[in-house]
Design a protein around this motif. Structure first.
Motif, PDB file in Angstrom:
ATOM      1  N   MET A 181      12.051   2.988  17.389  1.00 59.00           N
ATOM      2  CA  MET A 181      12.229   4.250  16.660  1.00 59.00           C
ATOM      3  C   MET A 181      11.072   4.491  15.695  1.00 59.00           C
ATOM      4  O   MET A 181      10.575   5.621  15.582  1.00 59.00           O
ATOM      5  N   ASP A 182      10.653   3.427  15.003  1.00 64.34           N
ATOM      6  CA  ASP A 182       9.491   3.564  14.104  1.00 64.34           C
ATOM      7  C   ASP A 182       8.242   3.954  14.897  1.00 64.34           C
ATOM      8  O   ASP A 182       7.449   4.805  14.459  1.00 64.34           O
ATOM      9  N   PHE A 183       8.111   3.313  16.052  1.00 62.14           N
ATOM     10  CA  PHE A 183       6.938   3.575  16.894  1.00 62.14           C
ATOM     11  C   PHE A 183       6.901   5.044  17.324  1.00 62.14           C
ATOM     12  O   PHE A 183       5.862   5.705  17.240  1.00 62.14           O
TER      13      PHE A 183
ATOM     14  N   ILE B  67       0.863  -1.195   0.000  1.00 63.46           N
ATOM     15  CA  ILE B  67       0.000   0.000   0.000  1.00 63.46           C
ATOM     16  C   ILE B  67       0.889   1.232   0.000  1.00 63.46           C
ATOM     17  O   ILE B  67       1.822   1.348   0.806  1.00 63.46           O
ATOM     18  N   LEU B  68       0.622   2.151  -0.955  1.00 62.71           N
ATOM     19  CA  LEU B  68       1.339   3.427  -1.014  1.00 62.71           C
ATOM     20  C   LEU B  68       0.426   4.529  -0.512  1.00 62.71           C
ATOM     21  O   LEU B  68      -0.697   4.684  -1.000  1.00 62.71           O
TER      22      LEU B  68
ATOM     23  N   ASP C 154      12.089   6.110   1.326  1.00 59.91           N
ATOM     24  CA  ASP C 154      13.163   5.137   1.540  1.00 59.91           C
ATOM     25  C   ASP C 154      12.804   4.114   2.608  1.00 59.91           C
ATOM     26  O   ASP C 154      13.482   3.083   2.712  1.00 59.91           O
ATOM     27  N   LYS C 155      11.753   4.408   3.391  1.00 57.53           N
ATOM     28  CA  LYS C 155      11.369   3.507   4.477  1.00 57.53           C
ATOM     29  C   LYS C 155      10.208   2.619   4.034  1.00 57.53           C
ATOM     30  O   LYS C 155       9.158   3.106   3.609  1.00 57.53           O
ATOM     31  N   ILE C 156      10.413   1.302   4.114  1.00 57.53           N
ATOM     32  CA  ILE C 156       9.346   0.356   3.806  1.00 57.53           C
ATOM     33  C   ILE C 156       9.029  -0.441   5.061  1.00 57.53           C
ATOM     34  O   ILE C 156       9.904  -1.063   5.661  1.00 57.53           O
ATOM     35  N   TYR C 157       7.745  -0.347   5.480  1.00 61.62           N
ATOM     36  CA  TYR C 157       7.298  -1.123   6.635  1.00 61.62           C
ATOM     37  C   TYR C 157       6.875  -2.488   6.098  1.00 61.62           C
ATOM     38  O   TYR C 157       5.849  -2.625   5.422  1.00 61.62           O
TER      39      TYR C 157
END
Length: 497
Positions: free
Chosen positions: A51-53, A2-3, A39-42
């Motif tokens: 850090m993501d949280f 999903i984008l 650049d970040k893919i979950y």
């Protein structure tokens, strides 16, 4: 995968943890990319690290804050616009009887409403008819049925429901009071004050039971009363259909033993027959017309007094305004602050007196309007020939116009008296018994019913003094003295129903 352009496109809810939970549910099944950080893919199936949280929490908080600021700006804009234009269209919902129209004052700015609500010629006529029908004696349910017959639609698809009907009859926007976000704004009145107030009173008194069964139509709904003051509804037992005190029936139509009412039921067809017989007999009755003229004369005399009262009150207002004008001149001329304050206080006191007087005039006009409606009701009588062949629905229309109430006073569990009261004050009296079948007796017009004594008052002439003395009789005592067969008008056989 999903984008998403940015996090606010997923959610702007105030609950940040709710947003994070939504993200977690997405990445449990597929990849997620926020295009403001491409650049970040979950990755699907991976848990968010600390850090993501934290980063997503900060973004979610910012999105929620942005939403609140946008909502506040929009609300503030609407508040300022509706203050300038109370009939502004605030959303897509347009009340029945109104339509959306371009605002002639709109010039392209942000501080003026672009569209406004105006009266819709066709549907506003329906609204006025609805209020008029309630005044004539219709209940909200009856009004809804009438609107469906006429094909009126509160929206493009649906016909009138009972709920929609009641909402329209209760909505103050038709009386010029628009409620928006807890604030009241004043617009043009589709329904004047006297009509609005009278309809609200009628709706309160018309909270009636329709009847337990839907197989039978109740033409006396709202008119037939028990001796205790409650409305009569109807139910069936081994004797057939009967009118019974609504206070004795629960919501499922079953007998409710907690009621304190001691009045007995009455045969359904017998009561309906008595009322229709009375209406037919009275329609060409000279006594009825004389009573009409007498009652109308009284009402006109009352209204004449009320008109004189309004004239006097308007003179008082003119006097208040003259005094206020003098006070303004004195306040302007004085240089003494204390005197100016005293004069200002006097001015404000006169203002309150004027407002109080205006309210009294308003209440007096309302009373005059009610009296005019009474005259219309009294005059609205059809000739006996026109009453032939009426069905139960047509009879109900006649009853609403002519009758004030129909009350049954039981003397024993199977006998009693029916008192039919017309809006002009005239009353007719019937005796009723139901032992081996329902029997009705039309009593002479000189007989009256004493509610306090629970007896019929018969005028007896004293042979010595020739003075007429009202004498009280029970049903049994009357049968012993009079040949009541002469007054018999109907016998409903029990076995035949």
């Amino acid at each position: 995968m999903i984008l998403v352009s940015e996090l606010s496109r997923i959610s702007r809810q105030e609950d940040v943890f709710g947003t994070l939970s939504l993200i977690h549910s997405i990445i449990s099944k597929m990849d997620l990319v926020l295009l403001d950080e491409p650049d970040k893919i979950y990755k699907a199936g991976e848990n968010l690290d600390i850090m993501d949280f934290l980063k997503l929490s900060i973004k979610a908080y910012g999105s929620a804050d942005e939403r609140m600021r946008i909502a506040k700006r929009m609300a503030t804009g609407k508040y300022s616009k509706i203050a300038i234009t109370p009939n502004m269209q605030t959303d897509a919902t347009v009340p029945f009887g109104f339509k959306s129209a371009p605002n002639p004052s709109y010039t392209g700015g942000h501080d003026v409403a672009k569209t406004i609500l105006v009266f819709d010629e066709k549907n506003s006529a329906f609204v006025r008819l609805m209020y008029d029908l309630v005044i004539q004696g219709y209940t909200a349910r009856d009004v809804g049925e009438k609107m469906r017959e006429l094909g009126a639609k509160p929206n493009r698809k649906a016909l009138f429901s009972n709920t929609t009907t009641l909402k329209i009859l209760r909505n103050p926007i038709y009386n010029g009071r628009r409620i928006w976000k807890g604030q009241t704004y004043y617009i043009d009145k589709m329904i004047p004050d006297d009509v609005w107030n009278l309809v609200q009173e009628k709706l309160e008194s018309n909270k009636l039971l329709k009847g337990v069964s839907t197989k039978h139509y109740n033409p006396l709904k709202g008119i037939a009363k028990c001796a205790c003051g409650s409305n009569f509804t109807y139910a069936s037992n081994q004797d057939g259909l009967r009118y019974v005190c609504a206070d004795k029936m629960n919501r499922y139509g079953r007998h409710y033993t907690k009621s304190t009412c001691k009045n007995s039921a009455i045969h359904f067809d017998a009561l309906n027959f008595a009322v229709w017989s009375s209406v037919r007999a009275i329609s060409l009755n000279k006594e009825y017309k004389a009573k009409n003229d007498e009652e109308i004369a009284k009402i006109l005399a009352i209204n004449s007094t009320l008109y004189d009262r309004i004239i006097d009150l308007q003179k008082d207002i003119t006097d208040f305004e003259k005094k206020q004008s003098n006070l303004i001149d004195r306040i302007a001329d004085t240089e003494n602050d204390n005197l100016a304050k005293a004069l200002q206080a006097k001015f404000e006191s006169l203002d309150k007196e004027k407002e109080k007087t205006e309210q009294t005039i308003k209440a007096t006009k309302k009373e005059i309007a009610k009296n005019k409606k009474k005259i219309d009701d009294i005059n609205n009588i059809q000739g006996q020939r026109e009453l032939d062949g009426f069905d139960e629905h047509q009879k109900a229309e006649v009853y609403k116009r002519l009758l004030s109430k129909v009350t049954y006073y039981s003397e024993t569990p199977r006998s009693g008296f029916i008192v039919i009261t017309y809006k002009n004050g005239l009353e007719t009296l019937y005796a009723y018994t139901n032992y081996n079948g329902a029997i009705l007796y039309s009593l002479p017009s000189t007989f009256t019913y004493d509610v306090g004594k629970h007896k019929v008052m018969v005028p007896i002439v004293n042979p010595d003094s020739f003075e007429t003395i009202p004498t009280a009789y029970t049903f049994k005592e009357m049968k012993d003295i009079y040949n009541m067969d002469e007054w018999k008008i109907i016998v409903i056989n029990k076995k035949a129903g």
